[in-house]
Design an enzyme around this catalytic site. Structure first.
Site, short mmCIF file in Angstrom:
data_model
loop_
_atom_site.label_atom_id
_atom_site.label_comp_id
_atom_site.label_asym_id
_atom_site.label_seq_id
_atom_site.Cartn_x
_atom_site.Cartn_y
_atom_site.Cartn_z
N ASN A 76 0.79 -1.26 -0.02
CA ASN A 76 0.01 -0.02 0.03
C ASN A 76 0.98 1.27 -0.14
OD1 ASN A 76 -1.56 2.11 0.54
ND2 ASN A 76 -2.78 1.02 2.28
N ARG A 134 -2.40 -1.99 -3.53
CA ARG A 134 -3.70 -1.29 -3.19
C ARG A 134 -3.15 0.09 -4.17
NH1 ARG A 134 -4.68 3.65 0.87
NH2 ARG A 134 -6.95 4.05 0.42
N HIS A 138 -12.43 3.70 -0.27
CA HIS A 138 -12.23 2.82 0.92
C HIS A 138 -13.35 1.53 0.47
CE1 HIS A 138 -12.19 6.27 3.87
NE2 HIS A 138 -11.38 6.06 3.75
N ARG A 166 -10.53 16.52 6.41
CA ARG A 166 -11.22 16.81 5.31
C ARG A 166 -12.85 17.51 5.60
NH1 ARG A 166 -10.40 11.57 2.51
NH2 ARG A 166 -7.85 11.59 2.60
N GLU A 206 -8.44 -4.50 5.30
CA GLU A 206 -8.15 -4.09 3.88
C GLU A 206 -6.90 -5.17 3.50
OE1 GLU A 206 -8.30 0.11 5.21
OE2 GLU A 206 -8.99 0.49 3.14
#
Ligand code: AMP
Length: 413
Positions: A12, A95, A184, A245, A388
Site C-alpha cells: 500500500n 492497493r 475505501h 477534510r 483491507e
C-alpha cells in the site's frame, strides 16, 4: 505459479509511505508486517515485524524514494527467510486508489493496466502516482511474478447512475470524467460481508450501512452485497466530516473563498483537504484527544464532535431511505472500532428507524466483530474491524491462485 506458492505480499504505497504485509493464504495468517514512513526525507523510518519470531526491527535514516523503500523491505524480509525471491511467493497485491469506471474488479497488471492507472492521475493526483511507483518498483524486483491491482473504487462501480451522477450536464461530466466514484471500497466490501457473516446470513440476503470512520471517513449503502450509494465522490473529499477534510459543503463556498477571500485554487484545495474537518474545527484530528478535551469542558472540541455526529446521522438516515430495509449498521476503522462515544451519539434518537445501542455491549473492548444493539432491536448495530490487507491478499490470491495468473486486462469492464 508453483503449487507451493501460497504467500501474497500486499503493498500500500502512499505519497511518502509504504505499508506492507506478507500473508500465507493457506490460513490467511500474517508472516510479516511493516511500514516505511517519511520516504524522501532525512528522517525516514522502517519498522518491520516478523510475526513468526515476534521480532520487531527499526531502521532510521534517509530512504530516498519508493524504490529504495521496497528494496529495504525486501532485505528485511530476507533476514527472516521470507525474501521476495522465495518460490512460495505467489503474487504481489497492490492497493490502487483510483480505478475509475474501467476497473470493476482486481486485475492482473500489464502495460495496458499501467497506462490506464496513469490516465486516472488527474482524478487522483495524490494517490495514483504513488501507487504506480510501488507497482513499477515491485515489477523491477520480481518481473516474473504476477502483480495484481486491487482498486479502492471497484466495489462502488455497482452504484446506479442515479447515485453516481452529479446533477450537471452529462456531456461536460463525461468529458472530464466527473462522477461519484467512492473510495475505501476494499473496506466496505470486507466489512459488509463480515457483517452478514456475523448475522449468520448470506451477503446477498442482507442490506448493510457501513460506516468507515478513520482519519478519512465514508459511509456506504450495501444492498444484498452490492454497493448502491457511498458518501465519497469524484475524490475522497465529499461526504462525512473527516480528520482533516471538510466533507460536504456548498460548492459556492469555493467561489466565495476565491472571489471574496482571494485564495488560489491550490490554497482552497489544501484548506479543504488538509486543514478542515475535525482539525479545522478544533485543532485536533484524533478522536481520543477530542474526547479528552470534551471531558475537560472544552467547547471548541464539543462543537467539532457535534458537527461530526450531525453529519454522520444525516448519512445514516439517508441510507435508510436509499435501502428501504436495513438489516445492519456496521461501524469500522480507527474511530468506528474504538470510539464508543461516537457510536452511541451517532445512533442516539434513531429508535424510530429501528436503531439502538446497548450501553454495556457498546462499552466492551475487543478486536472481534460484535453486535452492540439490544437483542430485540429491529436493526443490528455492529462493530466490525476492517482488514483491507487481508481483503487485498484474498482478492489477489483468488485471481492468481486459479493457475492462469493472467486474467484479461480490465476484466469485466
Ligand atoms: P484509521 O484511519 O482507520 O487508522 O483511524 C485513525 C483514527 O482513529 C485516529 O485519527 C483517531 O481519531 C481514531 N482512533 C484510533 N484509536 C482510537 C481510540 N482508541 N479511541 C478513539 N479514536 C481512536
Amino acid at each position: 505459479m508453483s503449487h507451493s506458492a501460497t504467500r501474497v505480499l500486499v503493498l500500500n504505497s502512499g505519497s511518502s509511505s509504504l505499508k506492507y504485509q506478507l500473508l500465507d493464504m493457506r490460513d490467511s495468517s500474517r508472516l510479516a508486517v511493516g511500514l516505511v514512513e517519511r520516504i524522501g526525507e532525512q528522517t525516514s523510518r522502517l519498522t518491520h515485524t516478523c510475526l513468526g519470531s515476534g521480532d520487531t526491527r527499526e531502521q532510521n535514516g534517509p530512504i530516498a524514494d519508493h524504490e529504495a523503500a521496497l528494496k529495504a523491505v525486501a532485505e528485511e524480509l530476507t533476514k527472516d527467510g521470507l525474501g521476495l525471491d522465495s518460490p512460495e511467493l505467489a503474487a504481489i497485491g497492490h492497493r490502487v486508489v483510483h480505478g475509475g469506471m474501467f476497473f470493476t474488479e482486481p486485475t492482473v497488471i500489464d502495460d495496458a493496466v499501467l497506462t490506464e492507472i496513469e490516465r486516472l492521475i488527474p482524478v487522483a493526483p495524490l494517490h495514483n502516482p504513488a501507487n504506480l511507483t510501488g507497482i513499477r518498483t515491485a515489477q523491477a524486483l520480481r518481473p516474473d511474478l504476477p502483480q495484481v491491482a486491487v482498486f479502492d473504487t471497484a466495489f462502488h462501480t455497482t452504484m446506479p447512475e442515479s447515485a453516481a451522477r452529479y446533477a450537471i450536464n452529462p456531456k461536460i461530466a463525461d468529458r472530464y470524467r466527473i462522477r461519484r466514484y467512492g473510495f475505501h471500497g476494499t473496506s466496505h466490501a470486507y466489512v459488509s460481508r463480515a457483517t452478514a457473516r456475523l448475522l449468520g446470513r448470506a451477503p446477498e440476503d442482507v442490506n448493510v450501512i457501513v460506516l468507515h470512520l478513520g482519519n478519512g471517513a465514508s459511509a456506504s449503502a450495501v444492498e444484498g452485497g452490492r454497493c448502491v450509494d457511498t458518501s465519497m465522490g469524484l475524490t475522497p473529499l465529499e461526504g462525512l466530516v473527516m480528520g482533516t477534510r471538510s466533507g460536504d459543503l456548498d460548492p459556492a463556498v469555493i467561489f466565495h473563498l476565491a472571489r471574496v477571500g482571494g485564495l488560489s485554487m491550490d490554497e482552497i484545495d489544501t484548506l479543504l483537504n488538509k486543514r478542515s474537518g475535525l482539525f479545522g474545527l478544533c485543532g485536533d484530528n484524533d478522536m481520543r484527544e477530542i474526547r479528552s478535551r470534551i471531558d475537560e469542558g472544552d467547547e471548541e472540541a464539543r462543537l467539532a464532535f457535534d458537527i461530526y455526529i450531525h453529519r454522520l446521522k444525516k448519512y445514516i438516515g439517508a441510507y435508510c431511505a436509499v435501502l428501504g430495509r436495513v438489516d445492519a449498521v456496521a461501524f469500522t476503522a480507527g474511530v468506528g472500532e474504538n470510539a464508543a462515544s461516537v457510536r452511541e451519539a451517532a445512533v442516539a434518537g434513531l429508535e424510530g428507524l429501528g436503531l439502538a445501542v446497548d450501553p454495556e455491549l457498546n462499552a466492551v473492548r475487543t478486536d472481534r466483530a460484535r453486535l452492540i444493539s439490544p437483542a430485540a432491536a429491529r436493526v443490528a448495530v455492529a462493530v466490525v474491524p476492517t482488514d483491507e490487507e487481508l481483503e487485498i491478499a484474498t482478492q489477489t490470491y483468488a485471481l492468481v491462485g486459479t493457475g492462469s495468473g493472467s486474467a484479461p486486462v480490465g476484466n469485466n469492464s
